[in-house]
Design a protein around this motif. Structure first.
Motif, PDB file in Angstrom:
ATOM      1  N   ALA A   3      -2.409   9.670   4.407  1.00 43.87           N
ATOM      2  CA  ALA A   3      -2.854   9.419   3.036  1.00 43.87           C
ATOM      3  C   ALA A   3      -3.322   7.992   2.818  1.00 43.87           C
ATOM      4  CB  ALA A   3      -1.735   9.749   2.055  1.00 43.87           C
ATOM      5  N   THR A   4      -2.730   7.046   3.526  1.00 41.89           N
ATOM      6  CA  THR A   4      -3.053   5.635   3.310  1.00 41.89           C
ATOM      7  C   THR A   4      -4.029   5.060   4.326  1.00 41.89           C
ATOM      8  OG1 THR A   4      -1.153   4.933   4.628  1.00 41.89           O
ATOM      9  CG2 THR A   4      -0.820   5.147   2.236  1.00 41.89           C
TER      10      THR A   4
ATOM     11  N   ILE B  84       2.333  10.069   5.025  1.00 41.23           N
ATOM     12  CA  ILE B  84       1.986   8.816   4.351  1.00 41.23           C
ATOM     13  C   ILE B  84       0.900   8.079   5.130  1.00 41.23           C
ATOM     14  CG2 ILE B  84       2.867   6.575   3.590  1.00 41.23           C
ATOM     15  CD1 ILE B  84       5.618   7.995   3.224  1.00 41.23           C
TER      16      ILE B  84
ATOM     17  N   LEU C  29       0.831  -1.209   0.000  1.00 38.25           N
ATOM     18  CA  LEU C  29       0.000   0.000   0.000  1.00 38.25           C
ATOM     19  C   LEU C  29       0.865   1.259   0.000  1.00 38.25           C
ATOM     20  CD1 LEU C  29      -2.896   0.990   0.028  1.00 38.25           C
ATOM     21  CD2 LEU C  29      -2.845   0.903   2.511  1.00 38.25           C
ATOM     22  N   VAL C  30       1.914   1.282   0.796  1.00 39.17           N
ATOM     23  CA  VAL C  30       2.817   2.434   0.833  1.00 39.17           C
ATOM     24  C   VAL C  30       3.529   2.584  -0.510  1.00 39.17           C
ATOM     25  CG1 VAL C  30       4.927   3.353   1.887  1.00 39.17           C
ATOM     26  CG2 VAL C  30       3.089   2.456   3.329  1.00 39.17           C
TER      27      VAL C  30
ATOM     28  N   LEU D 168       2.437   1.622  -3.432  1.00 33.89           N
ATOM     29  CA  LEU D 168       1.423   2.084  -4.382  1.00 33.89           C
ATOM     30  C   LEU D 168       1.171   3.580  -4.220  1.00 33.89           C
ATOM     31  CD1 LEU D 168      -0.157   0.594  -6.559  1.00 33.89           C
ATOM     32  CD2 LEU D 168      -2.029   0.383  -4.926  1.00 33.89           C
ATOM     33  N   HIS D 169       1.098   4.048  -2.974  1.00 34.34           N
ATOM     34  CA  HIS D 169       0.898   5.479  -2.709  1.00 34.34           C
ATOM     35  C   HIS D 169       2.078   6.298  -3.221  1.00 34.34           C
ATOM     36  CE1 HIS D 169       0.101   9.257  -0.734  1.00 34.34           C
ATOM     37  NE2 HIS D 169       1.270   9.163  -0.130  1.00 34.34           N
ATOM     38  N   LEU D 170       3.288   5.896  -2.872  1.00 40.46           N
ATOM     39  CA  LEU D 170       4.475   6.635  -3.313  1.00 40.46           C
ATOM     40  C   LEU D 170       4.621   6.582  -4.827  1.00 40.46           C
ATOM     41  CD1 LEU D 170       7.078   5.652  -0.571  1.00 40.46           C
ATOM     42  CD2 LEU D 170       5.896   7.850  -0.843  1.00 40.46           C
ATOM     43  N   SER D 171       4.274   5.454  -5.419  1.00 34.06           N
ATOM     44  CA  SER D 171       4.352   5.318  -6.868  1.00 34.06           C
ATOM     45  C   SER D 171       3.381   6.275  -7.561  1.00 34.06           C
ATOM     46  CB  SER D 171       4.039   3.872  -7.257  1.00 34.06           C
ATOM     47  OG  SER D 171       4.150   3.690  -8.639  1.00 34.06           O
ATOM     48  N   GLY D 172       2.193   6.399  -7.026  1.00 31.74           N
ATOM     49  CA  GLY D 172       1.223   7.341  -7.585  1.00 31.74           C
ATOM     50  C   GLY D 172       1.695   8.776  -7.474  1.00 31.74           C
ATOM     51  N   GLN D 173       2.245   9.129  -6.316  1.00 33.12           N
ATOM     52  CA  GLN D 173       2.770  10.479  -6.127  1.00 33.12           C
ATOM     53  C   GLN D 173       3.941  10.737  -7.064  1.00 33.12           C
ATOM     54  OE1 GLN D 173       1.466  12.890  -4.138  1.00 33.12           O
ATOM     55  NE2 GLN D 173      -0.178  11.438  -3.786  1.00 33.12           N
TER      56      GLN D 173
END
Length: 102
Positions: free
Chosen positions: A60-61, A57, A33-34, A36-41
Motif C-alpha cells: 500500500a505504501t 502495508i 508514511l506508515v 499516515l497509511h494506518l491513520s487513514g485506514q
C-alpha cells in the motif's frame, strides 16, 4: 469522476508536530508514511483496529517489507500504534493511538 468518495481528516498535530518529529528528529520518514497509511485506514474504519500484515502495508505504501517492519517497531516504541495478534502467524491488528486527543 474520482474513484475516491471520502476524504479522511488529518489532525493538525500529525502535520505540524509528528511529521517534523518523525522525519526531522528521528530521521524515520518510513515511520511517518506508515503512520499516515494506518491513520487513514483507521479513520475509514471508525478508529477500530486495522488488520494488516507487513506485506499489505508495504504494498500500500510502496515501501520494502524491511522498511515497514522497522517503521512499525519505531511507531510501537514511540507509542503511536499498538499491535496485537492472536498467535505468531496470525495477521496483526494495529490500533492507531492519538494521545494528543482527549
Amino acid at each position: 469522476m474520482s474513484r475516491f468518495k471520502r476524504t479522511v481528516p488529518i489532525d493538525d498535530y500529525v502535520l505540524d508536530v509528528l511529521m517534523r518529529d518523525l522525519i526531522g528528529h528521528d530521521q524515520k520518514p518510513a515511520a511517518f508514511l506508515v503512520y499516515l497509511h494506518l491513520s487513514g485506514q483507521a479513520a475509514r474504519n471508525k478508529w477500530r483496529y486495522i488488520a494488516a500484515s507487513v506485506r499489505t502495508i508495504a504494498d500500500a505504501t510502496g515501501l520494502s517489507k524491511s522498511a515497514v517492519h522497522a517503521a512499525l517497531t519505531h511507531l510501537r516504541r514511540r507509542q503511536l500504534i499498538a499491535t496485537t495478534a492472536d498467535h505468531v502467524t496470525a495477521t496483526p491488528r494495529h490500533r492507531v493511538l492519538r494521545r494528543w486527543r482527549k
